[in-house]
Scaffold this active site. Structure first.
Site, PDB file in Angstrom:
ATOM      1  N   GLY A   1      22.970 -15.969   6.318  1.00  0.00           N
ATOM      2  CA  GLY A   1      21.699 -16.599   6.000  1.00  0.00           C
ATOM      3  C   GLY A   1      21.384 -17.718   6.961  1.00  0.00           C
ATOM      4  O   GLY A   1      22.025 -17.880   8.009  1.00  0.00           O
ATOM      5  N   GLY A   2      20.380 -18.497   6.572  1.00  0.00           N
ATOM      6  CA  GLY A   2      19.925 -19.560   7.453  1.00  0.00           C
ATOM      7  C   GLY A   2      20.968 -20.637   7.677  1.00  0.00           C
ATOM      8  O   GLY A   2      21.042 -21.223   8.759  1.00  0.00           O
ATOM      9  N   MET A   3      21.790 -20.905   6.678  1.00  0.00           N
ATOM     10  CA  MET A   3      22.793 -21.958   6.829  1.00  0.00           C
ATOM     11  C   MET A   3      23.990 -21.485   7.631  1.00  0.00           C
ATOM     12  O   MET A   3      24.640 -22.256   8.327  1.00  0.00           O
ATOM     13  CB  MET A   3      23.249 -22.443   5.452  1.00  0.00           C
ATOM     14  CG  MET A   3      24.182 -23.645   5.500  1.00  0.00           C
ATOM     15  SD  MET A   3      24.867 -24.049   3.877  1.00  0.00           S
ATOM     16  CE  MET A   3      23.386 -24.383   2.961  1.00  0.00           C
ATOM     17  N   GLY A   4      24.297 -20.193   7.537  1.00  0.00           N
ATOM     18  CA  GLY A   4      25.448 -19.665   8.245  1.00  0.00           C
ATOM     19  C   GLY A   4      25.907 -18.370   7.619  1.00  0.00           C
ATOM     20  O   GLY A   4      25.172 -17.742   6.849  1.00  0.00           O
TER      21      GLY A   4
ATOM     22  N   LYS B   1      32.477 -20.175   3.968  1.00  0.00           N
ATOM     23  CA  LYS B   1      31.136 -20.290   4.546  1.00  0.00           C
ATOM     24  C   LYS B   1      31.237 -21.064   5.855  1.00  0.00           C
ATOM     25  O   LYS B   1      31.769 -22.176   5.901  1.00  0.00           O
ATOM     26  CB  LYS B   1      30.188 -20.997   3.582  1.00  0.00           C
ATOM     27  CG  LYS B   1      28.798 -21.255   4.171  1.00  0.00           C
ATOM     28  CD  LYS B   1      27.802 -21.711   3.119  1.00  0.00           C
ATOM     29  CE  LYS B   1      27.377 -20.572   2.242  1.00  0.00           C
ATOM     30  NZ  LYS B   1      26.232 -20.936   1.378  1.00  0.00           N
TER      31      LYS B   1
ATOM     32  N   VAL C   1      28.828 -16.060   5.411  1.00  0.00           N
ATOM     33  CA  VAL C   1      29.810 -16.169   4.333  1.00  0.00           C
ATOM     34  C   VAL C   1      30.791 -15.020   4.482  1.00  0.00           C
ATOM     35  O   VAL C   1      30.388 -13.861   4.652  1.00  0.00           O
ATOM     36  CB  VAL C   1      29.140 -16.120   2.950  1.00  0.00           C
ATOM     37  CG1 VAL C   1      30.194 -16.280   1.848  1.00  0.00           C
ATOM     38  CG2 VAL C   1      28.090 -17.219   2.824  1.00  0.00           C
TER      39      VAL C   1
ATOM     40  N   ILE D   1      30.382 -11.075   4.335  1.00  0.00           N
ATOM     41  CA  ILE D   1      29.712 -10.529   3.161  1.00  0.00           C
ATOM     42  C   ILE D   1      28.268 -10.989   3.044  1.00  0.00           C
ATOM     43  O   ILE D   1      27.507 -10.432   2.257  1.00  0.00           O
ATOM     44  CB  ILE D   1      30.479 -10.884   1.867  1.00  0.00           C
ATOM     45  CG1 ILE D   1      30.678 -12.401   1.736  1.00  0.00           C
ATOM     46  CG2 ILE D   1      31.823 -10.180   1.830  1.00  0.00           C
ATOM     47  CD1 ILE D   1      31.393 -12.817   0.456  1.00  0.00           C
TER      48      ILE D   1
ATOM     49  N   ASP E   1      18.139 -27.098  -3.712  1.00  0.00           N
ATOM     50  CA  ASP E   1      17.872 -25.899  -2.909  1.00  0.00           C
ATOM     51  C   ASP E   1      18.047 -24.651  -3.760  1.00  0.00           C
ATOM     52  O   ASP E   1      18.655 -23.663  -3.333  1.00  0.00           O
ATOM     53  CB  ASP E   1      18.800 -25.856  -1.696  1.00  0.00           C
ATOM     54  CG  ASP E   1      18.332 -24.846  -0.646  1.00  0.00           C
ATOM     55  OD1 ASP E   1      17.133 -24.509  -0.644  1.00  0.00           O
ATOM     56  OD2 ASP E   1      19.172 -24.378   0.151  1.00  0.00           O
TER      57      ASP E   1
END
Length: 537
Positions: free
Chosen positions: A25-28, A45, A30, A22, A145
């Site tokens: 992003g930069g972190m991973g 995530k 989802v 869904i 963040d």
């Protein structure tokens, strides 16, 4: 899509199933997932692999997560989705975070350069974020963040702030460089002290909130440059452009608040988030105010964040409320209503597949997922067949029954109420489906503690059933039993006996004294008589 997940067949940790991606992003990435143990939807995530460079680091992440989760779990506010679990895969190379799934729209969808948000919408978002931060800072927990990608607007307009503690888990609250020289963090919303690698404080979150509010009102980022380094340099050294230079209709007081939030020195910013909220209040719609005129509303297709201020503590919207009579629905007795249109083969096949899949899930007591499977075909079927066609109403009734079986009475109640109204229009108010839905709604109310209202509703339905089918029909017997048991639950034992004694006599004649239901009522009556006729203590 992450390659390792393309072939993900086995549930994570034996319980979390990945259904569809869904967000990314930069972190991973989802994923929408399903918890087979607790029968509920979840968000999963996957922390990006670059962050997990070794099994040892993955273990460290998991330990750090558990430590941070204990802290963030203390933020008791509905605007903070809960984090449930951290799971390392079998290779010890990937970390999955399992979280509460929120049905909403990212704040990123609200940023439109050609159409900045109405002042009230921007203020409503910022005020709700401020409310969440006030609960977090009291713990104390600093987000570190805060950015539009970490803010969701739920369908009812409620703001949800995501990833509390995630920055601390990944330690992205400072701009330490990786081996490739890439800064960790979100440079567009990074406070000067974060850029310098200094100590953060609640005022760090206030700076990020200032960046977000400036962006919502102007339609553009606070600072832009050719490189991330130059953007971070501007956060430390450049003066922000006052909002009224970009958008003259922004109130002066709101411009002053944003500039105050964006002060370079932490101590120069507002004293706390409560002060920020108080300064936003004048720009919020007052309780009871009407919805904005079409020309004054925000962007189409996204939830209105001002609704909770216009109608505070309003009841939940009726799920799947049917269209009023005279629009899509037809009057009872309309000849066209008696001749339903044929169901297209594709729709018929989709409905059958949904029922089959739902039945299979119910065998494993996966109620939430079974209801979701049925729900996925309701809207497409309604578009083709009509919102009050027989097939669509049956789908909705089945979904409500699954919610009831699974104990989700709050979801089932408004749907049964809506279905009772729909069946009253299409089949008449005394029809069997309308009666059944009113009775099920009453049972939901009883489970939710509304016993007096539930009793009145069940007795009204019983009066109709008696006039139509008599006193010993299956429906009447079930209603009489439920009414007697509710009286008993309220401690009204005499009234319970007055209902259950004649019911027991009827059951002995119709089903026999050895029938399971007859025996159950006999046992209840024995307890009642013991209480009513026994010696006083």
């Amino acid at each position: 899509m992450v390659p390792q997940l393309e072939s993900q067949k086995q549930p994570i940790a034996g319980r979390y199933e990945l259904l569809e991606e869904i967000d990314h992003g930069g972190m991973g990435s989802v994923w929408r997932g399903y918890d087979a143990v607790l029968d509920r939807p979840v968000a999963v995530k996957l922390i990006r692999q670059q962050s997990v460079t070794s099994p040892q680091l993955a273990e460290e992440f998991a330990k750090r997560f558990r430590r941070e989760a204990r802290i963030t779990a203390r933020i008791q506010h509905p605007g903070v989705p809960q984090v449930y679990d951290a799971v390392l895969d079998e290779s010890y190379e990937q970390l999955f975070l399992v979280m509460e799934l929120v049905d909403g729209v990212s704040l990123r969808s609200y940023n439109q350069p050609t159409q900045p948000l109405p002042v009230s919408w921007a203020a409503a978002v910022a005020a709700q974020v401020a409310t969440v931060l006030s609960h977090a800072h009291a713990v104390p927990v600093i987000h570190r963040d805060l950015k539009p990608g970490n803010i969701l607007i739920a369908r009812d307009g409620t703001v949800k702030v995501l990833d509390f503690g995630i920055a601390a888990i990944l330690r992205t609250d400072v701009t330490k460089l990786t081996a490739t020289g890439t800064p960790l963090g979100t440079h567009q919303y990074m406070a000067p002290e974060q850029v310098r690698g200094g100590r953060t404080s609640p005022q760090t979150d206030l700076y990020a909130l200032g960046c977000i509010l400036h962006e919502l009102l102007s339609g553009q980022l606070l600072f832009t440059a050719d490189s991330e380094y130059m953007v971070m340099h501007q956060h430390v050294n450049a003066a922000p452009t006052p909002l009224r230079q970009l958008r003259p209709d922004v109130p002066t007081a709101l411009e002053e608040l944003v500039l105050h939030l964006l002060c370079k020195a932490q101590e120069a910013r507002p004293a706390d988030v409560q002060e920020v909220y108080e300064r936003l209040v004048p720009f919020l719609p007052p309780p009871g105010s009407p919805d904005p005129a079409p020309g004054q509303a925000g962007p189409a297709g996204v939830p209105d964040p001002t609704g909770i201020f216009r109608k505070p503590y309003a009841p939940r919207s009726r799920a799947g409320r049917p269209t009023p009579v005279g629009q899509e629905a037809q009057h009872v007795g309309d000849p066209a209503a008696a001749q339903p249109a044929p169901v297209p083969a594709a729709v018929r096949a989709a409905i059958k597949a949904a029922y089959d899949h739902s039945d299979a899930l119910l065998e494993d007591e996966r109620f939430a997922q079974a209801a979701e499977v049925i729900g996925e075909v309701i809207e497409p079927a309604a578009r083709v067949l009509g919102s009050e066609s027989r097939q669509v109403l049956e789908l909705r009734m089945n979904r409500a029954a699954v919610w009831l079986l699974g104990g989700d009475y709050r979801a089932a109640l408004p749907e049964f109420d809506a279905l009772a109204d729909a069946y009253a229009r299409t089949s008449g108010p005394t029809g069997g489906r309308a009666r059944a839905c009113r009775a099920q709604a009453a049972r939901c109310r009883a489970e939710l503690g509304q016993v007096t209202v539930a009793l009145a509703a069940l007795r009204d339905v019983l009066d109709v059933v008696r006039s139509v089918d008599g006193d010993v029909s299956e429906e009447a017997v079930e209603l009489r039993r439920d009414i007697g048991m509710l009286f008993l639950a309220q401690g009204r034992t005499t009234e319970a006996r007055d209902i259950l004694e004649p019911l027991h006599a009827d059951l002995c004649l119709v089903l026999g004294p050895d029938d399971e239901l007859t025996a159950e009522i006999a046992e209840v009556l024995a307890v009642i008589r013991l209480e009513l006729d026994g010696p006083l203590s």
